[in-house]
Design a protein around this motif. Sequence first.
Motif, PDB file in Angstrom:
ATOM      1  N   GLU A 220       9.583  10.529   9.035  1.00  0.00           N
ATOM      2  CA  GLU A 220       8.149  10.272   8.811  1.00  0.00           C
ATOM      3  C   GLU A 220       7.549  11.369   7.944  1.00  0.00           C
ATOM      4  O   GLU A 220       6.768  11.110   7.028  1.00  0.00           O
ATOM      5  CB  GLU A 220       7.422  10.222  10.170  1.00  0.00           C
ATOM      6  N   ARG A 221       7.933  12.623   8.234  1.00  0.00           N
ATOM      7  CA  ARG A 221       7.422  13.757   7.462  1.00  0.00           C
ATOM      8  C   ARG A 221       7.942  13.705   6.022  1.00  0.00           C
ATOM      9  O   ARG A 221       7.183  13.915   5.069  1.00  0.00           O
ATOM     10  CB  ARG A 221       7.839  15.069   8.128  1.00  0.00           C
ATOM     11  N   VAL A 222       9.212  13.413   5.849  1.00  0.00           N
ATOM     12  CA  VAL A 222       9.812  13.421   4.509  1.00  0.00           C
ATOM     13  C   VAL A 222       9.209  12.307   3.646  1.00  0.00           C
ATOM     14  O   VAL A 222       8.886  12.520   2.474  1.00  0.00           O
ATOM     15  CB  VAL A 222      11.348  13.287   4.586  1.00  0.00           C
ATOM     16  N   GLY A 225       5.888  13.285   2.632  1.00  0.00           N
ATOM     17  CA  GLY A 225       6.026  14.316   1.605  1.00  0.00           C
ATOM     18  C   GLY A 225       6.350  13.729   0.236  1.00  0.00           C
ATOM     19  O   GLY A 225       5.861  14.212  -0.792  1.00  0.00           O
ATOM     20  N   LEU A 226       7.159  12.676   0.206  1.00  0.00           N
ATOM     21  CA  LEU A 226       7.472  12.010  -1.066  1.00  0.00           C
ATOM     22  C   LEU A 226       6.229  11.342  -1.655  1.00  0.00           C
ATOM     23  O   LEU A 226       5.950  11.453  -2.852  1.00  0.00           O
ATOM     24  CB  LEU A 226       8.576  10.959  -0.844  1.00  0.00           C
ATOM     25  N   ARG A 227       5.465  10.666  -0.794  1.00  0.00           N
ATOM     26  CA  ARG A 227       4.229  10.043  -1.279  1.00  0.00           C
ATOM     27  C   ARG A 227       3.252  11.114  -1.771  1.00  0.00           C
ATOM     28  O   ARG A 227       2.561  10.933  -2.775  1.00  0.00           O
ATOM     29  CB  ARG A 227       3.594   9.196  -0.171  1.00  0.00           C
ATOM     30  N   TYR A 228       3.222  12.235  -1.040  1.00  0.00           N
ATOM     31  CA  TYR A 228       2.337  13.334  -1.442  1.00  0.00           C
ATOM     32  C   TYR A 228       2.753  13.889  -2.806  1.00  0.00           C
ATOM     33  O   TYR A 228       1.909  14.168  -3.667  1.00  0.00           O
ATOM     34  CB  TYR A 228       2.390  14.445  -0.393  1.00  0.00           C
ATOM     35  N   THR A 229       4.056  14.037  -3.031  1.00  0.00           N
ATOM     36  CA  THR A 229       4.552  14.554  -4.308  1.00  0.00           C
ATOM     37  C   THR A 229       4.155  13.629  -5.454  1.00  0.00           C
ATOM     38  O   THR A 229       3.728  14.085  -6.524  1.00  0.00           O
ATOM     39  CB  THR A 229       6.085  14.719  -4.263  1.00  0.00           C
ATOM     40  N   LEU A 230       4.261  12.327  -5.237  1.00  0.00           N
ATOM     41  CA  LEU A 230       3.837  11.359  -6.256  1.00  0.00           C
ATOM     42  C   LEU A 230       2.322  11.401  -6.452  1.00  0.00           C
ATOM     43  O   LEU A 230       1.823  11.275  -7.578  1.00  0.00           O
ATOM     44  CB  LEU A 230       4.272   9.943  -5.862  1.00  0.00           C
ATOM     45  N   ALA A 250      10.046  17.394  -4.154  1.00  0.00           N
ATOM     46  CA  ALA A 250       9.856  17.168  -2.716  1.00  0.00           C
ATOM     47  C   ALA A 250      10.678  18.159  -1.888  1.00  0.00           C
ATOM     48  O   ALA A 250      10.218  18.623  -0.843  1.00  0.00           O
ATOM     49  CB  ALA A 250      10.225  15.732  -2.364  1.00  0.00           C
ATOM     50  N   VAL A 251      11.876  18.482  -2.347  1.00  0.00           N
ATOM     51  CA  VAL A 251      12.714  19.462  -1.639  1.00  0.00           C
ATOM     52  C   VAL A 251      11.994  20.813  -1.546  1.00  0.00           C
ATOM     53  O   VAL A 251      11.979  21.475  -0.509  1.00  0.00           O
ATOM     54  CB  VAL A 251      14.089  19.620  -2.340  1.00  0.00           C
ATOM     55  N   THR A 263      17.824   9.929   0.848  1.00  0.00           N
ATOM     56  CA  THR A 263      17.935   8.831   1.824  1.00  0.00           C
ATOM     57  C   THR A 263      16.562   8.252   2.156  1.00  0.00           C
ATOM     58  O   THR A 263      16.372   7.031   2.180  1.00  0.00           O
ATOM     59  CB  THR A 263      18.614   9.341   3.115  1.00  0.00           C
ATOM     60  N   CYS A 264      15.602   9.141   2.387  1.00  0.00           N
ATOM     61  CA  CYS A 264      14.247   8.680   2.731  1.00  0.00           C
ATOM     62  C   CYS A 264      13.590   7.963   1.540  1.00  0.00           C
ATOM     63  O   CYS A 264      12.836   7.006   1.730  1.00  0.00           O
ATOM     64  CB  CYS A 264      13.379   9.856   3.190  1.00  0.00           C
ATOM     65  N   LEU A 265      13.901   8.416   0.307  1.00  0.00           N
ATOM     66  CA  LEU A 265      13.382   7.739  -0.872  1.00  0.00           C
ATOM     67  C   LEU A 265      13.948   6.321  -0.957  1.00  0.00           C
ATOM     68  O   LEU A 265      13.212   5.362  -1.232  1.00  0.00           O
ATOM     69  CB  LEU A 265      13.727   8.523  -2.142  1.00  0.00           C
ATOM     70  N   ASP A 266      15.261   6.175  -0.701  1.00  0.00           N
ATOM     71  CA  ASP A 266      15.869   4.844  -0.718  1.00  0.00           C
ATOM     72  C   ASP A 266      15.209   3.929   0.319  1.00  0.00           C
ATOM     73  O   ASP A 266      14.972   2.744   0.058  1.00  0.00           O
ATOM     74  CB  ASP A 266      17.374   4.942  -0.428  1.00  0.00           C
TER      75      ASP A 266
END
Length: 741
Positions: A220-222, A225-230, A250-251, A263-266
Amino acid sequence: MKAGADHPPGVALDAVLERITYANEETGYTIARVATERSGSELLTVVGPLLGAQVGESLRLTGRWTSHPRYGRQFEVWSYTTVLPATVQGIRRYLGSGLIKGIGPKMAERIVDHFGTDTLDVIEQTPERLVEVPGLGPKRTKMIAAAWDEQKIIKEVMIFLQGVGVSTSIAVRIFKQYGETSVTVVRTTPYKLADDVWGIGFKTADTIAQAVGIPHDSPERVKAGLRYTLSQAADDGHCYLPAPNLVADAVKILDVPADLVTTCLDELVADEGVIREAVPAGDNTVPAVYLLPFHRAEVSLATGLLTLLRSGHDRLKTFTDVDWERAESWLRQRTGADLAPEQRQAVRLALTEKVAVLTGGPGCGKSFTVRSIVTLARAKRARVILAAPTGRAAKRLAELTGHDATTVHRLLQLRPGGEATFDRDNPLDADLVVVDEASMLDLLLANKLVKAVAPGTHLLFVGDVDQLPSVGAGEVLKDLLAADDIPRVRLTQIFRQAQESGVVVNAHRVNTGRHPVLEGMKDFFLFPCEEPDDIARMTVDVVARRIPRKFGLDARRDIQVLAPMHRGAAGAAALNTALQEALTPARDGMPERRYGGRVFRIGDKVTQLRNNYDKGAAGVFNGTVGIVADIRPDEHKLTVLTDEDENVDYAFDELDELAHAYAVSIHRSQGSEYPAVVIPLATSAWMMLQRNLLYTAITRAKRLVVIVGSRRALAQAIRTKGAGRRHTGLTHRLDDRPAPR
């Protein structure tokens, strides 16, 4: 507020907050004056994290006594809680502070005179008794009781939120969004805050999530975090990020392994939380990852433009076989001037092509060309609509053409939530739509606009492509000019009259990487200063005294400070504080309202920080500028007269939407024009010193430019071409060709 874990047990101090002398909105650090039972009429100084505390509140402060070498004895605050006052004087001060809607200083006095020390118990337990007070009727009594209950609930929510590290100002926003369910949302789905609450980003939500026990490597956090990075990339102007860039960024933000992020992006792609597709980049493609709104808007905008361009219907069909020499002769008689060859080409293009772009720098005749296009179209009884992204730009467009103009937002009649009244199913009734300052159009707004243009209508984008791109995501004007299928004209000839203007001449010099001419100019000056503090002092002097004295301009209405950066001694934030003190100082008997680190006074120049579709007659939008016209403590309201001549009310808890605008960032000045522009340039703003930034600032001035700062910083800005292209896919979608394999 929580005390820091490294503090030893502190001492307690009960005090009434009398005055805030300084507050840093970002850190919460505050310097204030308080009264205690022992101090009598003498006020004590307290320093520390007091952001959110209101003047008049009784506070229980925890901390320690210290001695400052310059300011003497003061109390260092580690944490605080609010407590209800127990004395008649304290209750009167508390109620009269404006904290409870419906009670001002005079009404507080009447209530406390009637009920004495029982006042707060009466409001809490038997508020209907308030009608006993002269001048208080049932309606106002109900309002006071409701405001008291809301304050009580807010305080309870605050205690929990402060316990997980949330500042008071953020806690108020959370409460406004979720009400009594705030605690549940924060405990169970903290990352939802970043999506739902304006001003809360991933980092704040992440801090809260960790405080309520969500694991560091939680999917959920990752994903959040990906949406936040975008989202951060969109704030920087990108419509997408290449997948490798997204994972790498994101890393760094999340501090988790790259394979977990991948994995979370996929999973996000599979759940359609984001869109991933191949986008051409040179001879290859990149795996572009979009947030859904930007992908939809980019595809829709390209489709809409191509549909308009290829439409078989033409609402200006009369111009396909017009006698252009005769038309231009008639135009010459109307305007008293000849069109230059490039201008003639632009006029013909706009009236014969269904989508066209007109670009060029200052002094090249864009305005006269637009006026000529509008004049010819109206001579054929065409219905013409003129629009621009900002109120100031729309006003200027109306003055130049003699035809009504409006903002794009008002033209489309955007409703709460951002949906437009005019769209594909309900298009604008127009034969020609002209959009000025098109460099400011971001992807989302451009898409809404094009959706509202009916097939057969002609659409002309006008703007200076060398200026800064839009604040929002996309580079619409640049992408249109890069698309082979979109007709365009670039005006390059500087007209003789414009060559006499130092503003115009130096704008073009800067745009081509040359140093401005500073000798012998009557409208372009440099005041050399090296240190940021000196630059700030000189900027205030130039705005408040020198320009008004020499040129007769009004310091607030006619002069705009445009700063490359927000932070620093010569940044927009510090300059706003200094300019406010010089131009709108505190005055006895005049109401003012503090919110966070800002103090709002009547006469202050302010700007809106976000789109709010619920305000005003048709929304108030990011970048709207106005003057504080009224402050009503009893009603908890402040009124701003906007540059579109509309009075807009703000509740006191909505003041996070406003910032002072004596100094604004150069980005925020786009689409506006001012009689005089003052540009502070410090080497401390090194990363922001770029050619298109300086060029944009100079081109905002109608009559006068004053640069205050370092010659080295000026040289750096001219030398540095600026950031590279943004990640956008609009041009390739407009070219309508298969992507390379």
